[in-house]
Write a protein that holds these residues in place. Structure first.
Motif, PDB file in Angstrom:
ATOM      1  N   HIS A   1       0.859  -1.191   0.000  1.00  0.00           N
ATOM      2  CA  HIS A   1       0.000   0.000   0.000  1.00  0.00           C
ATOM      3  C   HIS A   1       0.889   1.232   0.000  1.00  0.00           C
ATOM      4  O   HIS A   1       1.869   1.290   0.714  1.00  0.00           O
ATOM      5  N   SER A   2       0.530   2.232  -0.792  1.00  0.00           N
ATOM      6  CA  SER A   2       1.409   3.397  -0.937  1.00  0.00           C
ATOM      7  C   SER A   2       1.519   4.208   0.354  1.00  0.00           C
ATOM      8  O   SER A   2       2.413   5.029   0.483  1.00  0.00           O
ATOM      9  N   ASP A   3       0.593   4.007   1.308  1.00  0.00           N
ATOM     10  CA  ASP A   3       0.646   4.751   2.558  1.00  0.00           C
ATOM     11  C   ASP A   3       1.415   4.008   3.636  1.00  0.00           C
ATOM     12  O   ASP A   3       1.634   4.539   4.714  1.00  0.00           O
TER      13      ASP A   3
ATOM     14  N   ARG B   1       5.922   6.341   6.371  1.00  0.00           N
ATOM     15  CA  ARG B   1       5.789   6.932   5.035  1.00  0.00           C
ATOM     16  C   ARG B   1       6.358   8.341   4.950  1.00  0.00           C
ATOM     17  O   ARG B   1       6.661   8.833   3.861  1.00  0.00           O
TER      18      ARG B   1
ATOM     19  N   ASN C   1       7.039   7.270   0.585  1.00  0.00           N
ATOM     20  CA  ASN C   1       5.879   6.673  -0.079  1.00  0.00           C
ATOM     21  C   ASN C   1       5.618   7.291  -1.448  1.00  0.00           C
ATOM     22  O   ASN C   1       4.884   6.717  -2.261  1.00  0.00           O
ATOM     23  N   ALA C   2       6.263   8.433  -1.748  1.00  0.00           N
ATOM     24  CA  ALA C   2       6.107   9.048  -3.066  1.00  0.00           C
ATOM     25  C   ALA C   2       6.723   8.180  -4.160  1.00  0.00           C
ATOM     26  O   ALA C   2       6.325   8.278  -5.328  1.00  0.00           O
TER      27      ALA C   2
ATOM     28  N   GLN D   1       4.093   6.184  -5.789  1.00  0.00           N
ATOM     29  CA  GLN D   1       3.191   7.029  -6.577  1.00  0.00           C
ATOM     30  C   GLN D   1       3.851   7.472  -7.881  1.00  0.00           C
ATOM     31  O   GLN D   1       3.186   7.617  -8.902  1.00  0.00           O
TER      32      GLN D   1
END
Length: 257
Positions: free
Chosen positions: A1-3, A24, A39-40, A43
């Protein structure tokens, strides 16, 4: 999960699992980009760039990846009949995702509540728990704590899967059970991982986290003590708990708070 970023390491010879949460908000150099929150990387460049960024930051080899969609993860939890989570401390969250249909009811509602101790959670309840970012009962709770909560949800789900003895027969090829997971692991590798988790003792599992300057107004700079925690995660030194709310460290047998 990106978070949320969590590394897991298995030690089949000693029946032990190792977990490493990476907050994150830690700022690191991202290849082909600038220094920004870790966490970027997901994305910007998906799993491939996230793996490269984490490897560059930690020096740890990343052999496989599992991307978990927590919004869909609740379907997996419901499919296995819910999970048992031992909540370390009582929580009264801030107001998010109001469960009531009218604005008047939401205006009176003060947030989600979780009691301390073992409790059964549905998929929706587990999702809410994993997303709590503020605890009105403990202002020290933050994204670091959120990572610990997600560790608990993931571990409880793995425990339920393996205790049911269904991991080897799960249809990982497109069913609603597999839908929340995007992974390069084969079905046999997932089954092998499940058996390691099944045979490992919860009381001996090692839960670690990295840390940094993550307080109010903090820059997100990584802690200078992170390398020592990585050595603990690799089993090269004895576990030492964090010395401050945002600090790195490891504990045996339960998640960090």
């Amino acid at each position: 999960h990106s978070d949320s970023i969590m590394l897991m390491r298995t030690d089949p010879a000693h029946h032990r699992m190792y977990y490493l949460s990476i907050p994150r908000d830690i700022e690191v150099p991202i290849p082909r980009a600038s220094t920004q929150k870790i966490n970027a990387a997901f994305q910007i460049g998906g799993a491939a760039l996230a793996i490269k960024t984490i490897h560059q930051f930690t020096g740890l080899p990343i052999n496989h990846v599992v991307v978990v969609n927590f919004e869909q993860f609740k379907d997996l939890i419901d499919a296995i009949g819910g999970i048992e989570v031992n909540v370390p401390q009582a929580i009264h969250s801030n107001r998010f995702d109001c469960p009531y249909p009218t604005q008047a009811e939401c205006d009176k509602w003060t947030g989600w509540r979780f009691k301390k101790g073992p409790q059964h959670m549905s998929g929706e309840r587990a999702l809410i728990y994993s997303r709590v970012r503020e605890n009105q009962l403990d202002p020290a709770d933050n994204d670091v704590t959120r990572g610990a909560q997600q560790q608990l949800v993931m571990d409880a789900t793995l425990s339920k899967l393996t205790s049911l003895g269904v991991l080897m027969s799960l249809p990982w090829d497109g069913s609603k059970i597999a839908k929340p997971l995007i992974t390069d692991l084969t079905a046999s590798q997932l089954a092998e991982f499940g058996w390691v988790r099944y045979r490992s003792s919860a009381s001996s599992s090692l839960h670690c986290r990295l840390g940094g300057d993550l307080g109010a107004g903090g820059t997100g700079a990584p802690s200078e003590d992170n390398p020592e925690t990585i050595a603990m995660f690799l089993g090269k030194s004895a576990p030492q708990p964090p010395t401050d709310p945002f600090g790195p460290g490891c504990v045996v047998g339960h998640t960090l708070q």
